[in-house]
Design a protein around this motif. Structure first.
Motif, short mmCIF file in Angstrom:
data_model
loop_
_atom_site.label_atom_id
_atom_site.label_comp_id
_atom_site.label_asym_id
_atom_site.label_seq_id
_atom_site.Cartn_x
_atom_site.Cartn_y
_atom_site.Cartn_z
N ALA A 194 0.83 -1.21 0.00
CA ALA A 194 0.00 0.00 0.00
C ALA A 194 0.87 1.26 0.00
O ALA A 194 0.51 2.27 -0.60
N LEU A 195 2.01 1.17 0.66
CA LEU A 195 2.93 2.32 0.72
C LEU A 195 3.81 2.41 -0.52
O LEU A 195 4.52 3.39 -0.71
N GLY A 196 3.79 1.34 -1.33
CA GLY A 196 4.64 1.30 -2.51
C GLY A 196 6.10 1.13 -2.15
O GLY A 196 6.99 1.62 -2.84
N GLU A 197 6.37 0.44 -1.05
CA GLU A 197 7.73 0.28 -0.56
C GLU A 197 8.17 -1.18 -0.56
O GLU A 197 7.35 -2.09 -0.58
N ASP A 198 9.48 -1.36 -0.51
CA ASP A 198 10.09 -2.68 -0.37
C ASP A 198 9.61 -3.27 0.96
O ASP A 198 9.78 -2.64 2.01
N ALA A 199 9.03 -4.44 0.92
CA ALA A 199 8.50 -5.07 2.15
C ALA A 199 9.60 -5.28 3.19
O ALA A 199 9.32 -5.29 4.39
N ASP A 200 10.85 -5.43 2.76
CA ASP A 200 11.95 -5.62 3.71
C ASP A 200 12.27 -4.34 4.48
O ASP A 200 12.99 -4.38 5.47
#
Length: 159
Positions: free
Chosen positions: A38-44
């Motif tokens: 949702a944030l458009g970020e790397d899950a790590d």
């Protein structure tokens, strides 16, 4: 982002820590991995906060690990110097920390617990953690999170 500030944001403001706040649809995104999406970020780079308990020591511990990871209970126990630990029951979270499941932050808990952030956080200048309420995340420098939580960086996650 609405003008709503969570206690975590107020705590960061009071500590004069630079952060960026993000809001997402809490009903649509449930898991930490979904929040990263949702944030458009790397899950790590998006860290979830887990609370554990050692029966023998009768002590609680807080761990922050990357969204797609699981807490390695053996590594986690070793990291905090106890024989074994277990996850707390979900119903214990709110009375213990002041946070609900899905909105638990390593910052601003009711009381201070020994905290460990998975060392993979060092791969990033900044990481995301819950802002203390479902639907809200904050991105801040790893060293600021370490300083404010008193956490140590150790290898505690498994994919």
């Amino acid at each position: 982002m609405k003008n709503e500030k969570t206690n975590v944001m107020r705590l960061l403001d009071a500590a004069k820590v630079k952060y960026e706040a993000f809001e997402y649809d809490q009903d649509k995104y449930i898991s930490a991995t979904e929040v990263a999406s949702a944030l458009g970020e790397d899950a790590d780079q998006v860290f979830k906060t887990l609370v554990t308990f050692s029966q023998k020591e009768r002590e609680h511990f807080v761990f922050c690990i990357p969204a797609p990871s699981e807490l390695d209970l053996k590594k986690a126990a070793k990291a905090v110097g106890v024989k074994d630990i277990e996850m707390i029951r979900q119903k214990e979270l709110l009375p213990l920390t002041g946070y609900v499941h899905g909105g638990c932050s390593p910052l601003g808990m009711k009381k201070s617990f020994t905290a460990v952030i998975d060392e993979s956080a060092l791969l990033f200048d900044e990481i995301y953690v819950s802002a203390g309420k479902r639907g809200y995340q904050v991105r801040l420098k790893v060293e600021d999170l370490v300083r404010l939580t008193g956490a140590e960086l150790k290898d505690v996650a498994k994919l």
